[in-house]
Design an enzyme around this catalytic site. Structure first.
Site, short mmCIF file in Angstrom:
data_model
loop_
_atom_site.label_atom_id
_atom_site.label_comp_id
_atom_site.label_asym_id
_atom_site.label_seq_id
_atom_site.Cartn_x
_atom_site.Cartn_y
_atom_site.Cartn_z
N HIS A 1 0.84 -1.22 0.00
CA HIS A 1 0.00 0.00 0.00
C HIS A 1 0.87 1.27 0.00
O HIS A 1 0.55 2.26 0.65
CB HIS A 1 -1.01 -0.01 1.15
N HIS B 1 10.86 -3.60 3.04
CA HIS B 1 11.31 -2.21 2.98
C HIS B 1 11.76 -1.73 4.35
O HIS B 1 11.24 -2.16 5.37
CB HIS B 1 10.24 -1.27 2.41
FE LIG Z 1 2.24 0.92 5.59
#
Ligand SMILES: [Fe+2]
Length: 280
Positions: free
Chosen positions: A12, A193
């Site tokens: 997202h 990430h």
């Molecule tokens: Fe997030």
């Protein structure tokens, strides 16, 4: 009777919302990312879900360090896009399904999951970006949405096993809702990430794809992945992937793969996307 007919996993990343809002989804940079969602947008048009239970995390938009619910369910009628510092995204308001959400909240709490009930909140990119990826830019979102927010921002965050079990409990709750509704559950966030520190920009294509492999079929191995493995292999923000396990847990013993996509990089994150169907 309501039924969970499919599960969707998706990153997202906020930058994807910017690409949609600025009409850049087909440029050289974003084109390969959005192309991986073309199949899903057509599939969503064909399958026409009535309700999406959208598992995401709030990024200090509705909640902050004062209140940190581990699991929260939106039982409101309407949610506005949050202002995350540059004004709210120009996307439709998100219409809830208060009756079903209250039913799920009651079932979950009586099933020993101590949910926080939210009647009013704004929803940030964690919820609106997946809607854009799956539905494009309609005047109104074609589904009702039950937001289910998970704390993956401040430690301690819930275990993958607990998330999977919550998914199983959500499936039981949906099956006991009397109205005949086509329900999807989406797990969002990730994939690998890290946004800060010396390892900022860390990506792990191999681990991310192994994680997606584990969601397909009848394996329950993913529910046992410890936090330290997410941190080590996928960076500090990769822990968002535990939210995909709520989706997977809700699909029952076995799943069938309908669609899959992976791309790096997007901003400084990896993009992962999967569509699964429960299989008896
Ligand atoms: Fe997030």
């Amino acid at each position: 009777m309501a039924r969970i007919t499919a599960g969707v996993g998706s990153s997202h990343v906020p930058l994807l919302g910017v690409a949609v809002d600025q009409g850049k989804t087909r440029d050289d940079y974003f084109g390969p990312i959005f192309a991986g969602y073309d199949w899903t947008r057509e599939w969503e048009k064909a399958t026409k879900p009535d309700v999406v239970i959208l598992v995401y995390n709030d990024h200090a938009s509705a909640f902050d360090a004062n209140i940190i619910p581990t699991f929260a369910i939106g039982c409101g009628e309407l949610y506005k896009p949050a202002d995350e510092g540059w004004g709210p995204r120009p996307v439709p308001d998100v219409v809830g399904h208060a009756d079903m959400a209250w039913h799920i909240a009651q079932c979950l709490i009586l099933d020993d999951f101590d949910m926080t009930i939210i009647n009013e909140m704004d929803v940030d990119h964690g919820l609106t970006v997946p809607l854009s990826m799956m539905f494009g830019t309609p005047d109104a979102w074609p589904v009702k949405v039950i937001p289910l927010a998970v704390n993956v921002v401040t430690y301690p965050v819930p275990s993958g096993n607990r998330c999977w079990a919550l998914g199983e409990a959500i499936a039981r709750a949906v099956e006991s809702y009397p109205e005949d509704l086509n329900v999807q559950i989406w797990g969002t966030g990730g994939m690998s990430h890290q946004l800060q520190g010396p390892r900022a920009g860390l990506l792990n294509r191999e681990w991310d794809n192994r994680f997606m492999d584990l969601l397909i079929g009848d394996s329950q191995e993913a529910r046992g992945i410890p936090h330290i493995e997410y941190l080590r292999e996928t960076g500090s923000e990769g822990i968002e992937m535990v939210m995909w396990l709520i989706m997977r847990g809700a699909l029952g013993r076995k799943t069938r793969l309908l669609h899959r996509h992976y791309h790096i990089p997007c901003s400084n994150t990896a993009i992962g996307h999967i569509v699964l169907e429960p299989e008896a």
